[in-house]
Design an enzyme around this catalytic site. Structure first.
Site: not given
Ligand SMILES: [Zn+2]
Length: 275
Positions: A184-185, A192, A242
């Site tokens: 998760v960035a 996003h 992903e």
């Molecule tokens: Zn994504």
């Protein structure tokens, strides 16, 4: 006496002829100068140096290569009942090394539009960048026409939502922020946060086993989307594979990236080297 008069008259006539000749020569010279100046000015206009300083390249094309004027505009492509601009380019690079500016989160709000319910399966996050909207809706609609139940799961996410997701991931991996960031960035480093990407159907590896994934691999580039994080490019992107996360870059860019086998980091560098 008579001879003197005649001689004077002759002298006057000679003088008139002389001055007349001078006048004619001068008139001819002026005409030549006017002609040359006019030719130079016309030539400059052909080169596109217009008085208001507008783009000279466009004027040049207009004057000498009329057919190219048509092709120098946007290249429109028809995808079913949708017409899309294949030249539109969106190469904003966001990753751990290239975070978004602090003001981005508030600035981007004006550019977000709501995705209609028929294209998505998540009511918590529902917005996308307005420039991506025509492409993502055309893609999902055409997938659905092909009998594939493609739906947008997670498009734009605010910094606040991203921060919450990141903190939850940190807790999940026992407080290791660096490890959490590969999944998760961190807020401000996630695509996003730009509204230029979307997760489809579900954010899980299951997506890779679905018809939706198969359809995306085959068709997404026609709508300007690329799979952003592949296993082969993890060392460069810093993000695990992903299959569900697709980024809009523009149709021509997407096709070129796939043909060259480049991820966005590599493609941006590739274009920099060319320029
Ligand atoms: Zn994504």
């Amino acid at each position: 006496m008579q001879d003197r008069r005649t001689a004077r008259r002759k002298a006057i006539i000679r003088r008139r002829i002389f001055f007349g000749g001078c006048f004619l020569s001068l008139a001819l010279l002026v005409a030549v100068i006017v002609f040359i100046v006019n030719a130079v000015v016309t030539n400059n206009n052909d080169d596109g140096v217009s008085s208001n300083g507008e783009n000279s390249a466009t004027s040049e094309v207009t004057s000498s290569k009329t057919e190219e004027v048509v092709s120098s505009g946007p290249t429109m492509v028809t995808m079913g009942e949708y017409t899309l601009d294949a030249d539109f380019s969106m190469l904003l690079l966001v990753n751990a090394q290239n975070p978004l500016p602090d003001t981005y989160d508030s600035d981007v709000r004006a550019d977000l539009v709501e995705i209609d319910k028929i294209y998505r399966n998540n009511d918590n996050v529902t917005q996308i960048h307005k420039d991506v909207y025509p492409y993502i809706t055309a893609m999902v609609a055409n997938a659905q026409k092909d009998g594939v139940d493609l739906k947008v799961w997670s498009p734009f996410r605010s910094y606040a939502i991203q921060k919450d997701l990141f903190n939850k991931q940190v807790a999940r991996v026992g407080g290791d922020e660096a490890k959490a960031a590969t999944v998760v960035a961190r807020p401000g480093t996630s695509e996003h946060n730009t509204g230029l990407c979307a997760d489809f159907n579900m954010a899980s590896d299951t997506f890779e086993t679905t018809k939706m994934y198969e359809w995306m691999v085959e068709n997404a580039e026609d709508y300007g989307f690329v799979m952003r994080y592949s296993a082969e490019k993890q060392a460069i992107t810093g993000v695990i594979h992903e299959s569900w996360h697709w980024r809009f870059v523009g149709i021509k860019n997407a096709k070129q990236m796939n043909a060259l086998g480049l991820c966005l980091e590599e493609y941006v560098e590739h274009l920099d080297k060319q320029n």
